[in-house]
Design an enzyme around this catalytic site. Structure first.
Site, PDB file in Angstrom:
ATOM      1  N   ARG A   1       0.967  -1.248  -0.015  1.00 37.02           N
ATOM      2  CA  ARG A   1       0.099  -0.111  -0.046  1.00 37.02           C
ATOM      3  C   ARG A   1       0.965   1.203  -0.104  1.00 37.02           C
ATOM      4  O   ARG A   1       1.400   1.661   0.989  1.00 37.02           O
ATOM      5  CB  ARG A   1      -1.139  -0.023   1.339  1.00 37.02           C
TER       6      ARG A   1
ATOM      7  N   SER B   1     -13.046  -2.848   1.281  1.00 38.80           N
ATOM      8  CA  SER B   1     -12.959  -2.263   2.369  1.00 38.80           C
ATOM      9  C   SER B   1     -14.948  -2.078   2.684  1.00 38.80           C
ATOM     10  O   SER B   1     -15.240  -1.308   1.906  1.00 38.80           O
ATOM     11  CB  SER B   1     -12.369  -0.809   2.672  1.00 38.80           C
TER      12      SER B   1
ATOM     13  N   LYS C   1      -3.423   6.211   8.501  1.00 39.05           N
ATOM     14  CA  LYS C   1      -4.185   6.761   7.414  1.00 39.05           C
ATOM     15  C   LYS C   1      -4.931   8.092   7.697  1.00 39.05           C
ATOM     16  O   LYS C   1      -6.103   8.309   8.456  1.00 39.05           O
ATOM     17  CB  LYS C   1      -5.522   5.655   7.463  1.00 39.05           C
TER      18      LYS C   1
HETATM   19  N1  TZP Z   1      -7.704   1.432   6.541  1.00 41.02           N
HETATM   20  C1  TZP Z   1      -8.260   1.285   7.550  1.00 41.02           C
HETATM   21  S1  TZP Z   1      -7.558   1.864   8.856  1.00 41.02           S
HETATM   22  C2  TZP Z   1      -6.074   1.769   8.105  1.00 41.02           C
HETATM   23  C3  TZP Z   1      -6.497   1.524   6.781  1.00 41.02           C
HETATM   24  C4  TZP Z   1      -5.284   1.221   5.662  1.00 41.02           C
HETATM   25  C5  TZP Z   1      -4.847   1.979   8.605  1.00 41.02           C
HETATM   26  C6  TZP Z   1      -4.298   0.946   9.466  1.00 41.02           C
HETATM   27  O1  TZP Z   1      -2.923   1.212  10.128  1.00 41.02           O
HETATM   28  P1  TZP Z   1      -2.546   0.984  11.632  1.00 41.02           P
HETATM   29  O2  TZP Z   1      -1.343   1.441  11.903  1.00 41.02           O
HETATM   30  O3  TZP Z   1      -2.944  -0.356  11.978  1.00 41.02           O
HETATM   31  O4  TZP Z   1      -3.740   1.681  12.457  1.00 41.02           O
END
Ligand code: TZP
Ligand code: MG
Length: 210
Positions: free
Chosen positions: A42, A113, A142
């Site tokens: 990603r 998602s 994010k």
């Molecule tokens: N999609 C929803 S939350 C997220 C993504 C890509 C980020 C997750 O990252 P982390 O560091 O595990 O909270």
């Protein structure tokens, strides 16, 4: 080939932007040693140009291939094809699943998602292989993440859709990950709990023990 729900158990999501302390290939190598079961490339808000992105993708792809870890690409179907990925993960604002299926190899995995029952049911009807449900908890990985929906929302989705594969994502750590499994997830997806850990391998190992 349908997804094996056990492949979702510990799903590492990562791009160069998530690895301030270590080289991404080293993080992935350590995470594989620690027991991750699936990987998503990603590259978002990163400083890499497209050819650097392809180069890094090839390195990560080959690490996954040699350890038989499914390798998926976030959003970018073109990049997934270039990297001969095992599949893609799509958000609600990305290309529609049926159109993506038409251009990817037949056995490709497609994850979607979903934040609620309606999105989950639609993704299933359109032919998704698994759902990413979140954010479970507050996340700093994010910047445009919506408000956390918590494990209780995942439990409601689980109740509504039966045994369909679900991975929880967003703010998951060793401390709160058990609640995500208790809500009915087949697995947990993490970025920072592994990529920003002092020891990504140890952190992956601890998350696997959940
Ligand atoms: N999609 C929803 S939350 C997220 C993504 C890509 C980020 C997750 O990252 P982390 O560091 O595990 O909270
Ligand atoms: Mg997306």
């Amino acid at each position: 080939m349908p997804i094996k729900p056990q492949d979702l158990r510990l799903y590492l999501v990562m791009g160069s932007q998530d690895c301030p302390h270590h080289d991404p290939a080293e993080v992935l190598r350590a995470a594989i040693a620690g027991g991750i079961t699936m990987f998503q490339f990603r590259e978002k808000h990163s400083v890499l140009n497209l050819s650097e992105t392809v180069q890094l993708g090839k390195t990560l792809r080959s690490l996954c291939r040699s350890h038989r870890i499914p390798f998926l690409v976030n959003d970018r179907v073109d990049l997934a094809m270039i990297l001969e990925a095992d599949g893609v993960h799509l958000g609600q604002d990305d290309l529609p699943v049926p159109e993506v299926r038409r251009i990817l190899p037949p056995s490709s995995l497609v994850g979607v998602s979903a934040r609620n029952i309606a999105e989950a049911k639609q993704a299933m009807q359109e032919g998704a292989d698994y759902l990413g449900v979140g954010p479970m908890f507050a996340t700093t990985s994010k910047p445009d993440a919506r408000k956390p929906i918590g494990p209780s929302a995942l439990a409601e989705i689980r109740q509504a859709i039966g045994t369909f594969p679900i991975v929880g994502i967003g703010g998951i750590t060793c401390q709160n990950g058990a609640a995500v499994f208790q809500a009915g997830a087949d697995g947990i997806a993490v970025i920072s709990a592994i990529t920003r850990a002092d020891s990504p391998e140890l952190s992956a190992r601890q998350l696997r023990e959940l």
